[in-house]
Motif scaffolding. Structure first.
Motif, PDB file in Angstrom:
ATOM      1  N   PHE A 222       0.835  -1.199   0.000  1.00  0.00           N
ATOM      2  CA  PHE A 222       0.000   0.000   0.000  1.00  0.00           C
ATOM      3  C   PHE A 222       0.871   1.250   0.000  1.00  0.00           C
ATOM      4  O   PHE A 222       0.635   2.185  -0.772  1.00  0.00           O
ATOM      5  N   SER A 223       1.870   1.287   0.856  1.00  0.00           N
ATOM      6  CA  SER A 223       2.756   2.456   0.930  1.00  0.00           C
ATOM      7  C   SER A 223       3.473   2.679  -0.392  1.00  0.00           C
ATOM      8  O   SER A 223       3.598   3.814  -0.860  1.00  0.00           O
TER       9      SER A 223
ATOM     10  N   THR B   7       1.033   3.895  -3.225  1.00  0.00           N
ATOM     11  CA  THR B   7       0.593   5.281  -3.039  1.00  0.00           C
ATOM     12  C   THR B   7       1.773   6.254  -2.971  1.00  0.00           C
ATOM     13  O   THR B   7       1.589   7.426  -2.669  1.00  0.00           O
TER      14      THR B   7
ATOM     15  N   ASN C  91       4.085   6.577  -0.846  1.00  0.00           N
ATOM     16  CA  ASN C  91       4.372   7.092   0.490  1.00  0.00           C
ATOM     17  C   ASN C  91       5.650   6.408   0.974  1.00  0.00           C
ATOM     18  O   ASN C  91       5.622   5.272   1.438  1.00  0.00           O
TER      19      ASN C  91
ATOM     20  N   ASN D 288       0.477   1.921   7.533  1.00  0.00           N
ATOM     21  CA  ASN D 288       0.082   3.186   6.923  1.00  0.00           C
ATOM     22  C   ASN D 288      -1.366   3.498   7.320  1.00  0.00           C
ATOM     23  O   ASN D 288      -2.268   2.697   7.102  1.00  0.00           O
TER      24      ASN D 288
ATOM     25  N   LEU E 106      -3.567   5.433   6.066  1.00  0.00           N
ATOM     26  CA  LEU E 106      -4.554   5.480   4.991  1.00  0.00           C
ATOM     27  C   LEU E 106      -4.981   4.078   4.568  1.00  0.00           C
ATOM     28  O   LEU E 106      -6.119   3.882   4.127  1.00  0.00           O
TER      29      LEU E 106
END
Length: 150
Positions: free
Chosen positions: A31-32, A35, A37, A59, A61
């Motif tokens: 996910f990081s 995105t 991040n 994360n 989010l």
């Protein structure tokens, strides 16, 4: 549809969602990365070990997305027109790989749509808890919900 139509909700209605999810290190890294991040607190175990948390944080989010996603099957699957917004988002406790989350939902308010006679607006409060029953995430979400077909 598995989701509920506007008329099937009521203010104060509560849901204890049956789905649970154990978060993994891969969830967090993917996910990081997806995105963009690059916060080392999520991706760098050595860096995170030197923080007050002692290990990488999931994360937030991802936690928020999971919190809302885990509610869809019981509430809005196929009956929502659109999410109108999320407010009052809070993360009172950290989430780590290995934590298992479960979610509760409460209907805070409802009102007819002024611009769409076939829909109404439902305000939900979603709460995610870890396997120790500690609240790890909360948000309010407004959704434009379909009314039952005539």
């Amino acid at each position: 549809m598995a989701g509920l139509y506007y008329e099937q909700f009521s203010t104060g209605q509560a849901f204890e969602h049956a789905w649970t999810r154990t978060l993994t290190e891969m969830d967090n890294v993917l996910f990081s990365s997806l995105t963009m991040n690059v916060q080392p607190l999520h991706l760098d175990a050595h860096f995170a070990a030197q923080t007050e948390f002692g290990k990488p944080l999931v994360n937030s989010l991802f936690t928020l997305g999971l919190l809302i996603g885990m509610t869809v099957n019981d509430t809005t699957l196929g009956t929502t027109v659109a999410n109108l917004g999320m407010t009052d988002v809070a993360f009172p406790k950290p989430v780590f790989a290995g934590d298992t989350l479960h979610v509760r939902t409460r209907v805070l308010s409802m009102r007819e749509s002024k611009s769409r006679p076939d829909a109404g607006i439902v305000e939900f409060e979603h709460t995610a808890l870890n396997h120790r029953d500690e609240v790890v995430a909360v948000c309010k979400r407004s959704a434009l919900m379909r009314k039952r077909p005539a």
